[in-house]
Design an enzyme around this catalytic site. Structure first.
Site, PDB file in Angstrom:
ATOM      1  N   LYS A 177     -13.116  14.237  17.228  1.00  0.00           N
ATOM      2  CA  LYS A 177     -12.032  13.890  18.154  1.00  0.00           C
ATOM      3  C   LYS A 177     -11.352  15.103  18.783  1.00  0.00           C
ATOM      4  O   LYS A 177     -10.866  15.030  19.921  1.00  0.00           O
ATOM      5  CB  LYS A 177     -10.990  13.037  17.427  1.00  0.00           C
TER       6      LYS A 177
ATOM      7  N   GLU B  37      -3.263   6.592  21.135  1.00  0.00           N
ATOM      8  CA  GLU B  37      -3.492   5.487  20.218  1.00  0.00           C
ATOM      9  C   GLU B  37      -4.455   5.982  19.153  1.00  0.00           C
ATOM     10  O   GLU B  37      -5.178   6.955  19.359  1.00  0.00           O
ATOM     11  CB  GLU B  37      -4.091   4.287  20.962  1.00  0.00           C
TER      12      GLU B  37
ATOM     13  N   SER C 237     -20.188  11.946  12.567  1.00  0.00           N
ATOM     14  CA  SER C 237     -19.022  12.137  13.426  1.00  0.00           C
ATOM     15  C   SER C 237     -17.718  12.404  12.690  1.00  0.00           C
ATOM     16  O   SER C 237     -16.737  12.803  13.303  1.00  0.00           O
ATOM     17  CB  SER C 237     -18.840  10.907  14.332  1.00  0.00           C
TER      18      SER C 237
END
Length: 404
Positions: free
Chosen positions: A97, A119, A386
């Site tokens: 991220k 969010e 990930s």
């Protein structure tokens, strides 16, 4: 399904933000100037060597890129094919991220914005936004569904330690969908000084474009690293799909390489027939969600259905429009893995490789375990790992206890 030729680069999205029939801008009139401003700023700064240089320094010296491409020898022996793991779990913060949030936060600074909102589902995007806000001196507020707050309490505390204010969302299903709704409401009310850091390749144009571009660093690194290690491209790339940023980041730079298969794996939850899943591509239908036309989970009246996944980061009733387009063209093959299969994969990787993965990429690993024996013996597989699994230890422990 209709097959189209993919001479891809520079064609998608088009000037209307469309990937074929998917994408576009379905947003309130009050947000249109902000979206246009964001698009113009992105096109201007993303091409600027100064911006790219600054982003590159943060990705290298702060985020810890490039992340390793790890040959998982014992996992390979188990599965019967050569498996490499792209270690996005080793990025600062524990997930992919930060690639996106650093890019968007630097863009916000150049646009004169003083405040970031975001969010988050699993908490990883919220944490990455809080990190970017802290290192760049921007006030940060994060919306998180109340159910996800309970599932990911330690990530909430980490965000607060970094100076971010976390707002539990109590409406609707109290998960990621509702957190996005609240973030859009906030942005509408404070559009002048606030940038909304969307966490995936979803939302109205230009978000699917700019998040893809900031996450492309994953696929660029995979390409260089696998060529250095193997002298050829992988046979198969595998990634989990929620909104889809980690998958598209890994896949995009291989779209014009037909020898490389692309497998995306959605959250099958408790099984597609139960209705308790988050498989928008595998079991959804066409509709509009959060500003884009894509595949979504909805009932016969067009009402958004409640999604389900053991992994908070995949618990979303829609998917990025570019991934829906790639599925429709046949370039992307879509599969699902259940909660139970993901937990089994979690334990497998922990015991074989000493790696505790996030539950999100465990869905991709579960799929690979199911198909590995059918792959040609000389196959080279790259799985995008990930995120790391610290955040999911309590969830896995409870799941195992409930099964006793």
């Amino acid at each position: 399904m209709k097959k189209t030729s993919l001479s891809y680069y520079g064609r998608y999205p088009d000037e209307k933000g469309k990937f074929g029939r998917y994408g576009g801008i379905f947003a309130p009139e009050i947000l249109m100037p902000a979206l246009e401003e964001l698009h113009e700023a992105f096109l201007r700064h993303h091409r600027d060597p100064g911006f790219q240089g600054e982003l590159g320094r943060y990705l290298r010296d702060y985020a810890g890129r490039p992340t390793p491409l790890y040959y998982a020898q014992r996992l390979s022996w188990r599965l019967g094919c050569k498996v490499y793991l792209k270690r996005e779990d080793l990025t600062h913060g524990g997930a992919h991220k930060l690639n996106n949030t650093l890019g968007q936060a630097l863009l916000a600074l150049r646009m004169g914005k003083k405040r970031l909102i975001a969010e988050t589902g699993a908490g990883q995007h919220g944490l990455a936004t809080a990190m970017a806000g802290a290192v760049l001196g921007l006030k940060t507020e994060v919306y998180m569904g109340e159910e996800d707050v309970e599932r990911q309490r330690h990530n909430v505390y980490r965000m607060e330690l970094l100076g971010a204010e976390v707002h539990p969302v109590k409406s609707g299903s109290r998960t990621l969908k509702d957190a996005i709704n609240e973030a859009f409401r906030d942005w509408i009310a404070h559009v002048g000084d606030t940038h909304y850091v969307v966490g995936s390749v979803v939302g109205p144009h230009p978000y699917p474009l700019l998040v893809r571009e900031f996450q492309r660093v994953i696929g660029k690194e995979i390409r260089q690293q696998v060529l250095e290690k193997e002298g050829r491209l992988p046979s198969l790339l595998v990634a989990c799909i929620g909104g889809g940023s980690n998958a598209l980041g890994a896949f995009y730079d291989f779209l014009e390489d037909p020898s490389v298969q692309l497998h995306g794996v959605e959250a099958g939850g408790q099984g597609l027939r139960t209705g308790r899943h988050s498989a928008s591509l595998a079991a959804g239908s066409l509709g509009v969600l959060h500003g884009a036309y894509t595949r979504i989970l909805q009932d016969e009246y067009g009402q958004i259905e409640t999604s389900h996944s053991i992994s908070a980061g995949l618990d979303y009733p829609g998917v990025g429009p570019e991934l829906a387009f790639l599925q429709e063209t046949g370039r992307l093959k879509v599969y699902t893995a259940t909660d139970a299969e993901a937990v089994e994969a979690f334990h497998m990787l922990a015991k074989l490789e000493g790696i505790l993965p996030a539950l999100e990429p465990c869905h991709a690993l579960a799929h690979l375990a199911k198909i590995s024996r059918r792959l040609p013996p000389d196959s080279i597989v790259v799985l995008n790992l990930s995120g790391r699994g610290d955040k999911d230890l309590g969830v896995v422990q409870k799941f195992m206890e409930d099964r006793k």
